[in-house]
Write a protein that holds these residues in place. Structure first.
Motif, PDB file in Angstrom:
ATOM      1  N   TRP A  38       0.843  -1.199   0.000  1.00 14.04           N
ATOM      2  CA  TRP A  38       0.000   0.000   0.000  1.00 14.04           C
ATOM      3  C   TRP A  38       0.878   1.248   0.000  1.00 14.04           C
ATOM      4  O   TRP A  38       0.639   2.193  -0.769  1.00 14.04           O
ATOM      5  N   TYR A  39       1.912   1.264   0.860  1.00 12.75           N
ATOM      6  CA  TYR A  39       2.743   2.466   0.967  1.00 12.75           C
ATOM      7  C   TYR A  39       3.531   2.702  -0.319  1.00 12.75           C
ATOM      8  O   TYR A  39       3.752   3.857  -0.715  1.00 12.75           O
ATOM      9  N   SER A  46      -4.492   9.556   3.458  1.00  9.87           N
ATOM     10  CA  SER A  46      -5.099   8.983   2.256  1.00  9.87           C
ATOM     11  C   SER A  46      -6.563   8.649   2.477  1.00  9.87           C
ATOM     12  O   SER A  46      -7.403   8.852   1.587  1.00  9.87           O
ATOM     13  N   THR A  47      -6.892   8.181   3.664  1.00  8.22           N
ATOM     14  CA  THR A  47      -8.283   7.818   3.983  1.00  8.22           C
ATOM     15  C   THR A  47      -9.159   9.062   4.061  1.00  8.22           C
ATOM     16  O   THR A  47     -10.279   9.095   3.522  1.00  8.22           O
ATOM     17  N   LEU A  48      -8.650  10.105   4.707  1.00  9.70           N
ATOM     18  CA  LEU A  48      -9.423  11.343   4.829  1.00  9.70           C
ATOM     19  C   LEU A  48      -9.640  12.005   3.465  1.00  9.70           C
ATOM     20  O   LEU A  48     -10.651  12.682   3.248  1.00  9.70           O
ATOM     21  N   GLU A  49      -8.696  11.790   2.548  1.00  7.02           N
ATOM     22  CA  GLU A  49      -8.823  12.350   1.199  1.00  7.02           C
ATOM     23  C   GLU A  49      -9.697  11.490   0.295  1.00  7.02           C
ATOM     24  O   GLU A  49      -9.933  11.835  -0.869  1.00  7.02           O
ATOM     25  N   GLY A  50     -10.155  10.349   0.817  1.00  2.00           N
ATOM     26  CA  GLY A  50     -11.029   9.477   0.035  1.00  2.00           C
ATOM     27  C   GLY A  50     -10.300   8.544  -0.905  1.00  2.00           C
ATOM     28  O   GLY A  50     -10.925   7.875  -1.736  1.00  2.00           O
ATOM     29  N   GLY A  80      -0.370  13.905  13.609  1.00  2.00           N
ATOM     30  CA  GLY A  80      -0.462  15.222  13.001  1.00  2.00           C
ATOM     31  C   GLY A  80      -1.249  15.274  11.709  1.00  2.00           C
ATOM     32  O   GLY A  80      -1.158  16.252  10.955  1.00  2.00           O
ATOM     33  N   ALA A  81      -2.073  14.233  11.444  1.00  4.46           N
ATOM     34  CA  ALA A  81      -2.866  14.208  10.214  1.00  4.46           C
ATOM     35  C   ALA A  81      -4.251  14.793  10.429  1.00  4.46           C
ATOM     36  O   ALA A  81      -4.976  15.035   9.462  1.00  4.46           O
TER      37      ALA A  81
END
Length: 386
Positions: free
Chosen positions: A105-106, A352-356, A383-384
């Protein structure tokens, strides 16, 4: 009620694979297991599914004609008394695949963000002197012996070391259990760590059930593998005993020199100081295991080869007894959860999750969490999130 035919050898294989050597060990949960293994009775489908969960094996494996071959996905450099260890436990196998998923994933995250490749991966080779590579690694890591000596505890020194590695781009993950399952403890006697080399997502996993000083050496050893550009499963120790492969001996030597430079050891030796006293004093100063110090005292010529072997065996048993007696205190829940995946990986995954770009379901699985509250807390810690 649906009953199914399962070959006895598959049941025995699954049981022994999980470290359950006799049917008596599962008698409370599966009282008719002896009958299933002798084919005098057939289990129900639900019973087989429950059995598969108990021994941590995919239920489909139990319906194969013969036990499957499960080769490890990376080279296995573990040894016991100079001999290779053949079978890996389900806990080790599942942890390896979980880390490979995180690494994959990374790597995609890095490619999508057009992040540069990491230049120190595969920058070294076995023909180089360990001292030369250790010096280069120390310079890149910003490894400061004075700063490490100033740390009040081994745990504080380990956090400093992990932070230095992650700042360089290495994903460092530390856990003593499989994902977040406290019933699936990882055994440091089986393995201490592994390295997954990749030019965009180099990953080091450390068995958190080991002592903090032991984890220091494992991190240094696995970083040496990353510098070589090789993935490997290890039970790294400071000893270079017969039966170890050249690569492991080399990585041990690099790790020992990185953590405890021979010049620094010689500068601190005291005439006529007993070996036990020197081991304890230098272990506190360098924040490493007394076994690593013992190895460096041997390298410095302060102890003979015969004496080294004798003292090594005694000290190893003493430390093993201390580790078993200490057990696990659990620690801070959120700090422990975060250390299992590392700050660099966690921050990237939360962003990445918050950005969808990543599903919450997938993020929860890779983080090993089940609650949104935990996810949000981790996001704030790295810090995200505000």
């Amino acid at each position: 009620m649906t009953r199914v035919a399962v070959r006895p050898e598959l049941l025995r294989w699954a049981r022994e694979r999980a470290g359950v050597m006799t049917v008596d060990d599962l008698a409370d949960r599966f009282p008719r297991l002896p009958e299933w293994e002798s084919e005098t009775a057939l289990p129900t489908l639900k019973q087989i599914e429950s059995f598969a969960r108990a021994v941590h094996v995919p239920v489909g494996y139990l319906f194969l004609a013969t036990p499957p071959d499960e080769p490890l996905p990376i080279p296995d450099f573990r040894t016991h008394d100079g001999r290779g260890i053949r079978r890996a436990s389900p806990n080790l196998i599942d942890m390896l695949y979980a880390c490979q998923e995180r690494q994959g994933w990374y790597r995609e995250f890095s490619l999508a963000g057009r992040m540069p490749e990491i230049d120190f991966v595969a920058s070294a080779n076995l023909d180089q002197r360990p001292e030369e590579v250790a010096a280069s690694m120390g310079q890149r890591l910003g490894f400061d012996l004075t700063a490490r000596a100033a740390c009040r505890t081994w745990e504080e020194a380990l956090r400093l070391f992990i932070g230095q590695a992650e700042k360089l781009g290495v994903l460092v993950m530390v856990s003593g259990i499989v994902l977040s399952n406290t019933h699936r403890a990882l055994d440091p006697q089986e393995f201490r760590g592994f390295a997954l080399a990749d030019s965009r997502a180099p990953l080091v996993f450390i068995n958190g059930a080991d002592s903090k000083s032991g984890q220091m050496f494992t991190l240094a050893h696995e970083l040496a593998h990353i510098w070589l550009g090789t993935s490997a499963l290890s039970d790294a120790t400071a000893a270079t005993l017969s039966g170890h492969r050249r690569e492991e001996v080399w990585c041990n030597a690099v790790a020992a020199e990185l953590l405890v430079p021979l010049a620094a050891v010689r500068a601190t030796l005291r005439p006529d100081e007993p070996i036990d006293a020197a081991m304890q004093r230098l272990a506190r100063q360098f924040k490493v295991s007394t076994l690593v110090i013992l190895r460096r005292l041997f390298d410095a010529g302060s102890i003979s080869r015969d004496a080294f072997g004798h003292v090594w065996a005694m000290e190893r048993e003493r430390l093993r007894a201390l580790t078993e007696a200490a057990g696990s205190s659990g620690g801070d829940f959120y700090r422990t959860t975060l250390s299992r995946v590392g700050k660099r990986f966690a921050r990237a995954l939360v962003e990445s999750t918050l950005e969808g770009q990543t599903l919450y379901r997938d993020a929860f699985r890779m983080l090993g969490v089940s609650k949104t509250e935990t996810f949000n807390t981790i996001g704030r810690d790295v810090g995200a999130m505000l």
